[in-house]
Design a protein around this motif. Structure first.
Motif, PDB file in Angstrom:
ATOM      1  N   THR A  19      43.955  39.977  31.202  1.00 22.08           N
ATOM      2  CA  THR A  19      43.476  39.370  32.448  1.00 22.08           C
ATOM      3  C   THR A  19      42.084  39.829  32.859  1.00 22.08           C
ATOM      4  O   THR A  19      41.625  39.481  33.941  1.00 22.08           O
ATOM      5  CB  THR A  19      44.439  39.720  33.608  1.00 22.08           C
ATOM      6  OG1 THR A  19      44.533  41.148  33.674  1.00 22.08           O
ATOM      7  CG2 THR A  19      45.808  39.122  33.424  1.00 22.08           C
ATOM      8  N   THR A  45      33.899  35.650  37.687  1.00 20.94           N
ATOM      9  CA  THR A  45      34.441  34.301  37.892  1.00 20.94           C
ATOM     10  C   THR A  45      34.045  33.401  36.736  1.00 20.94           C
ATOM     11  O   THR A  45      32.869  33.123  36.534  1.00 20.94           O
ATOM     12  CB  THR A  45      33.923  33.710  39.223  1.00 20.94           C
ATOM     13  OG1 THR A  45      34.240  34.631  40.268  1.00 20.94           O
ATOM     14  CG2 THR A  45      34.574  32.376  39.523  1.00 20.94           C
ATOM     15  N   GLY A  51      41.043  38.753  39.914  1.00 27.21           N
ATOM     16  CA  GLY A  51      41.668  38.679  41.240  1.00 27.21           C
ATOM     17  C   GLY A  51      41.004  39.661  42.207  1.00 27.21           C
ATOM     18  O   GLY A  51      40.201  40.509  41.806  1.00 27.21           O
ATOM     19  N   ARG A  52      41.392  39.525  43.458  1.00 34.84           N
ATOM     20  CA  ARG A  52      40.790  40.384  44.494  1.00 34.84           C
ATOM     21  C   ARG A  52      41.022  41.870  44.182  1.00 34.84           C
ATOM     22  O   ARG A  52      40.123  42.713  44.342  1.00 34.84           O
ATOM     23  CB  ARG A  52      41.374  39.999  45.861  1.00 34.84           C
ATOM     24  CG  ARG A  52      40.934  40.849  47.021  1.00 34.84           C
ATOM     25  CD  ARG A  52      39.427  40.686  47.272  1.00 34.84           C
ATOM     26  NE  ARG A  52      38.917  41.732  48.108  1.00 34.84           N
ATOM     27  CZ  ARG A  52      38.602  41.596  49.392  1.00 34.84           C
ATOM     28  NH1 ARG A  52      38.715  40.443  49.985  1.00 34.84           N
ATOM     29  NH2 ARG A  52      38.139  42.620  50.078  1.00 34.84           N
ATOM     30  N   ASP A  53      42.232  42.199  43.708  1.00 31.90           N
ATOM     31  CA  ASP A  53      42.534  43.607  43.405  1.00 31.90           C
ATOM     32  C   ASP A  53      41.600  44.154  42.333  1.00 31.90           C
ATOM     33  O   ASP A  53      41.107  45.277  42.431  1.00 31.90           O
ATOM     34  CB  ASP A  53      43.961  43.747  42.843  1.00 31.90           C
ATOM     35  CG  ASP A  53      44.977  43.550  43.922  1.00 31.90           C
ATOM     36  OD1 ASP A  53      44.568  43.313  45.073  1.00 31.90           O
ATOM     37  OD2 ASP A  53      46.192  43.617  43.593  1.00 31.90           O
ATOM     38  N   PRO A 107      38.044  34.396  44.525  1.00 33.30           N
ATOM     39  CA  PRO A 107      37.971  35.542  45.439  1.00 33.30           C
ATOM     40  C   PRO A 107      36.496  35.890  45.702  1.00 33.30           C
ATOM     41  O   PRO A 107      35.617  35.404  44.991  1.00 33.30           O
ATOM     42  CB  PRO A 107      38.663  36.666  44.650  1.00 33.30           C
ATOM     43  CG  PRO A 107      39.421  35.989  43.561  1.00 33.30           C
ATOM     44  CD  PRO A 107      38.718  34.715  43.263  1.00 33.30           C
TER      45      PRO A 107
END
Ligand SMILES: Cc1ncc(COP(=O)(O)O)c(C=O)c1O
Length: 444
Positions: A206, A230, A240-242, A272
């Protein structure tokens, strides 16, 4: 028997190289050996190799000899080479262009020609652009979640020049630059040109392995981290935001610069927040209009932390001054009147449609791609060598890139990157089916 004409020898080599009988890296006979083997003059042997070099098939290395070049198409380091057959499709470089764009350019040029601005375009602009032009880009960036003062924006000749200026000003030879183990080829060129020590960040399914990055930062003096959060090139991930928060935490705790590349970010309509929004004090954001308007425009920009603006401006001045006035007038005109926003909307639909076509044509093959990205990463089987597959595809008139162009460390995955944006959409399915057939036909 008459000695063969030099052209016949060139053709014979060309066929052997393109068919893979002489694979990339093969050392060809010395000029003298060729004269003996073919009973030709030394000048003729020189001419044979010169022509093969001009065709992009061989490369002469002083003191070592003449070698067969990899035939994988645009790989970020070399121009695409001559194909043995008419070009069927270029899957090696993304040039998305929508219908009617050429007409839009004609209109804009006509409007400029009669506007009062024509004279101003002949005057020297400040490196990085006039403040009112930078303000147009700052306004556009609000849509992308970046709220910046125009003074922090500099206009450049494409994102590549922005990256160059940032690295030139903010790093020194020998500095460590952490880069995903697979990344945009242009960053490799720049890291090497600026004498940086590129440290590959291992990958997970990921995104970058952030625990590994953290360990790297603890053990090595990492000056900067280059990230494409992105729509990553080549893997298509959207962090992702994390993951973004973690990246920022790592950069902050080890005091690293973040270089965020947003070139393809517009394809995701609601990603995000960009790193630039999360850590404005250390993030240099770079992007441009190559994929949303046209790569031939060469229009890009960078958004910088305040303390870096002056030094990066000096670097632009040293290089090519930033974006030319005429290009800036066109680009800012299209940004301000909503044309770029419309093109971006069209591209989002186009990229999603092309992904759909790719998933159908390549169904069952090991693909890594985001549903709105303009590229796919295609895994190969152990008996399918990427160079060889690329050669076979070039033989069928299709240019692709191999994993080599993207690998920032010693590990070269067995994969191809297919850029989906360039062929006409109604031909893409047939081209990808051809790719599949060529790969499937390779005997185990
Ligand atoms: C991730 C990434 N960054 C930067 C660039 C360079 O963009 P530009 O044409 O604006 O220089 C590209 C071009 O393909 C790219 O894929």
């Amino acid at each position: 028997m008459r000695p063969p004409s030099y052209k016949a020898i060139v053709d014979e080599f060309a066929v052997s190289i393109r068919s893979g009988r002489l694979p990339a890296g093969t050392r060809l006979p010395t000029h003298r050996a060729l004269t003996r083997e073919r009973r030709i003059a030394l000048a003729t042997a020189t001419r044979v190799y010169a022509e093969l070099a001009a065709m992009g098939l061989v490369v002469g290395e002083p003191g070592r000899g003449t070698f067969v070049r990899t035939q994988s198409g645009y790989d970020g380091l070399e121009p695409s080479r001559a194909l043995p057959v008419p070009r069927v499709a270029d899957l090696s470089f993304n040039q998305p262009l929508g219908e009617g764009q050429a007409d839009r350019l004609r209109q804009a040029l006509r409007a400029l020609s009669v506007s009062g601005e024509a004279e101003a375009l002949l005057r020297q602009n400040p490196p990085g652009g006039h403040l009112h032009e930078r303000a147009v880009v700052a306004t556009y960036l609000l849509e992308r979640g970046i709220d910046t003062a125009p003074a922090n924006v500099l206009l450049t000749s494409g994102a590549q020049q922005a990256l160059d200026a940032v690295l030139r000003s903010l790093t020194r030879p020998g500095d460590v630059l952490a880069v995903d183990a697979l990344s945009y080829p242009g960053i490799k060129l720049l890291a090497s040109a600026h004498g940086l020590d590129m440290a590959p960040i291992p990958l997970t399914e990921t995104g970058p392995d952030l625990a590994a990055l953290d360990r790297m930062c603890r053990t090595r003096p990492v000056r900067g981290i280059y990230a494409i959060p992105t729509l990553h090139n080549p893997l298509g991930w959207v962090l992702g935001r994390d993951q973004r928060d973690r990246l920022v935490t790592i950069a902050r705790s080890h005091d690293c610069l973040l270089i965020e590349d947003g070139t393809y970010a517009f394809l995701d309509s609601s990603p995000p927040p960009p790193l630039r929004a999360l850590a404005p004090e250390r993030t240099c954001y770079v992007a441009g209009l190559s994929k949303s308007a046209a790569p031939g425009l060469r229009f890009g920009f960078t958004v910088l932390p305040g303390p870096y603006v002056e030094t990066v401006t000096r670097s632009l001045r040293l290089a090519a001054w930033g974006a030319p006035g005429l290009i800036t007038a066109l680009a800012t005109g299209w940004l301000a009147d909503g044309t770029v926003a419309r093109w971006e909307e069209d591209r989002r639909g186009d990229a999603a449609a092309r992904q759909g076509i790719a998933r159908t044509a390549l169904a069952g093959m090991p693909l890594t791609a985001h549903p709105v990205s303009y590229m796919v990463w295609l895994g190969l089987e152990p008996h399918q060598r990427p160079d060889h597959v690329a050669d076979l595809l070039a033989g069928a008139g299709i240019l692709v890139s191999t994993a080599d162009a993207f690998a920032t460390g010693p590990h070269r995955p067995r994969a191809l990157r297919l850029a989906l944006a360039t062929p006409p959409r109604d031909e893409l399915g047939a081209v990808l089916e051809r790719v599949r057939d060529v790969i499937d036909a390779i005997p185990p």
